[in-house]
Scaffold this motif. Structure first.
Motif, PDB file in Angstrom:
ATOM      1  N   LYS A 240      31.715  33.905  34.144  1.00  0.00           N
ATOM      2  CA  LYS A 240      32.015  34.962  32.977  1.00  0.00           C
ATOM      3  C   LYS A 240      30.967  36.181  33.468  1.00  0.00           C
ATOM      4  O   LYS A 240      31.215  37.270  33.291  1.00  0.00           O
ATOM      5  CB  LYS A 240      32.152  34.502  31.584  1.00  0.00           C
ATOM      6  CG  LYS A 240      32.506  35.538  30.831  1.00  0.00           C
ATOM      7  CD  LYS A 240      33.040  35.226  29.471  1.00  0.00           C
ATOM      8  CE  LYS A 240      33.501  36.245  28.604  1.00  0.00           C
ATOM      9  NZ  LYS A 240      34.730  36.858  28.830  1.00  0.00           N
ATOM     10  N   TYR A 241      29.443  35.735  33.413  1.00  0.00           N
ATOM     11  CA  TYR A 241      28.550  36.914  33.505  1.00  0.00           C
ATOM     12  C   TYR A 241      28.553  37.422  35.118  1.00  0.00           C
ATOM     13  O   TYR A 241      28.527  38.828  34.974  1.00  0.00           O
ATOM     14  CB  TYR A 241      27.354  36.171  33.603  1.00  0.00           C
ATOM     15  CG  TYR A 241      25.995  37.175  33.841  1.00  0.00           C
ATOM     16  CD1 TYR A 241      25.599  38.035  32.844  1.00  0.00           C
ATOM     17  CD2 TYR A 241      25.554  37.038  35.062  1.00  0.00           C
ATOM     18  CE1 TYR A 241      24.763  38.966  33.123  1.00  0.00           C
ATOM     19  CE2 TYR A 241      24.463  38.035  35.376  1.00  0.00           C
ATOM     20  CZ  TYR A 241      24.114  38.971  34.263  1.00  0.00           C
ATOM     21  OH  TYR A 241      22.983  39.715  34.728  1.00  0.00           O
ATOM     22  N   ALA A 242      29.077  36.742  36.021  1.00  0.00           N
ATOM     23  CA  ALA A 242      29.111  37.279  37.419  1.00  0.00           C
ATOM     24  C   ALA A 242      30.505  38.244  37.213  1.00  0.00           C
ATOM     25  O   ALA A 242      30.471  39.251  37.894  1.00  0.00           O
ATOM     26  CB  ALA A 242      29.352  36.006  38.259  1.00  0.00           C
ATOM     27  N   GLU A 243      31.476  37.857  36.856  1.00  0.00           N
ATOM     28  CA  GLU A 243      32.728  38.657  36.659  1.00  0.00           C
ATOM     29  C   GLU A 243      32.343  40.030  36.153  1.00  0.00           C
ATOM     30  O   GLU A 243      32.778  41.084  36.395  1.00  0.00           O
ATOM     31  CB  GLU A 243      33.904  37.985  35.909  1.00  0.00           C
ATOM     32  CG  GLU A 243      35.085  38.453  35.892  1.00  0.00           C
ATOM     33  CD  GLU A 243      36.392  37.823  35.135  1.00  0.00           C
ATOM     34  OE1 GLU A 243      37.218  38.270  35.027  1.00  0.00           O
ATOM     35  OE2 GLU A 243      36.082  36.756  34.755  1.00  0.00           O
ATOM     36  N   GLU A 244      31.661  39.882  34.777  1.00  0.00           N
ATOM     37  CA  GLU A 244      31.311  41.033  33.921  1.00  0.00           C
ATOM     38  C   GLU A 244      30.597  41.925  34.840  1.00  0.00           C
ATOM     39  O   GLU A 244      30.760  43.093  34.939  1.00  0.00           O
ATOM     40  CB  GLU A 244      30.721  40.700  32.899  1.00  0.00           C
ATOM     41  CG  GLU A 244      31.782  40.186  31.888  1.00  0.00           C
ATOM     42  CD  GLU A 244      30.675  39.485  30.541  1.00  0.00           C
ATOM     43  OE1 GLU A 244      29.706  39.627  30.488  1.00  0.00           O
ATOM     44  OE2 GLU A 244      31.421  38.834  29.558  1.00  0.00           O
ATOM     45  N   GLN A 245      29.567  41.326  35.589  1.00  0.00           N
ATOM     46  CA  GLN A 245      28.690  42.247  36.621  1.00  0.00           C
ATOM     47  C   GLN A 245      29.412  42.935  37.609  1.00  0.00           C
ATOM     48  O   GLN A 245      29.153  44.019  37.758  1.00  0.00           O
ATOM     49  CB  GLN A 245      27.370  41.544  37.001  1.00  0.00           C
ATOM     50  CG  GLN A 245      26.576  41.005  35.808  1.00  0.00           C
ATOM     51  CD  GLN A 245      26.030  41.893  35.053  1.00  0.00           C
ATOM     52  OE1 GLN A 245      25.515  43.105  35.646  1.00  0.00           O
ATOM     53  NE2 GLN A 245      26.244  41.928  33.994  1.00  0.00           N
ATOM     54  N   GLY A 246      30.383  42.008  38.064  1.00  0.00           N
ATOM     55  CA  GLY A 246      31.161  42.701  39.254  1.00  0.00           C
ATOM     56  C   GLY A 246      31.957  43.964  38.774  1.00  0.00           C
ATOM     57  O   GLY A 246      32.284  44.867  39.443  1.00  0.00           O
ATOM     58  N   GLU A 247      32.609  43.796  37.662  1.00  0.00           N
ATOM     59  CA  GLU A 247      33.544  44.813  36.851  1.00  0.00           C
ATOM     60  C   GLU A 247      32.529  46.097  36.562  1.00  0.00           C
ATOM     61  O   GLU A 247      33.120  47.001  37.117  1.00  0.00           O
ATOM     62  CB  GLU A 247      34.049  44.120  35.558  1.00  0.00           C
ATOM     63  CG  GLU A 247      35.161  43.297  35.866  1.00  0.00           C
ATOM     64  CD  GLU A 247      35.796  42.794  34.648  1.00  0.00           C
ATOM     65  OE1 GLU A 247      35.197  43.141  33.403  1.00  0.00           O
ATOM     66  OE2 GLU A 247      36.544  41.893  34.555  1.00  0.00           O
ATOM     67  N   LYS A 248      31.252  45.854  36.222  1.00  0.00           N
ATOM     68  CA  LYS A 248      30.506  46.888  35.803  1.00  0.00           C
ATOM     69  C   LYS A 248      30.374  47.665  37.041  1.00  0.00           C
ATOM     70  O   LYS A 248      30.049  49.106  37.274  1.00  0.00           O
ATOM     71  CB  LYS A 248      29.026  46.247  35.207  1.00  0.00           C
ATOM     72  CG  LYS A 248      29.489  46.219  33.540  1.00  0.00           C
ATOM     73  CD  LYS A 248      28.100  45.612  33.024  1.00  0.00           C
ATOM     74  CE  LYS A 248      28.375  45.062  31.729  1.00  0.00           C
ATOM     75  NZ  LYS A 248      27.094  44.701  30.980  1.00  0.00           N
TER      76      LYS A 248
END
Length: 70
Positions: free
Chosen positions: A6-14
């Motif tokens: 989830k953290y990796a996905e959020e960072q990718g979106e940002k």
């Protein structure tokens, strides 16, 4: 493990949102410099979303820089 994904996905979106905003800036303002790009990297995503909605009303890089600092 789910938290990591989830953290990796959020960072990718940002990262994607920042990249898109940089593209908008480069397309709308000639001569965008490293200082502006640094401010974009440091800005909250909510700030970039707000500025994306009104980028056509921002007159120049100086005004954009001031908006990013707020």
């Amino acid at each position: 493990m789910v938290r990591i994904f989830k953290y990796a996905e959020e960072q990718g979106e940002k990262k994607g949102e920042r990249k898109l905003f940089k593209t908008l800036v480069k397309g709308n303002f000639e001569g965008s410099d490293d200082k502006i790009m640094e401010l974009i990297d440091q800005a909250e995503i909510s700030k970039l979303e707000e500025l994306s909605e009104r980028i056509s009303k921002i007159r120049d890089l100086k005004e954009l820089e001031e908006a990013l600092k707020q």
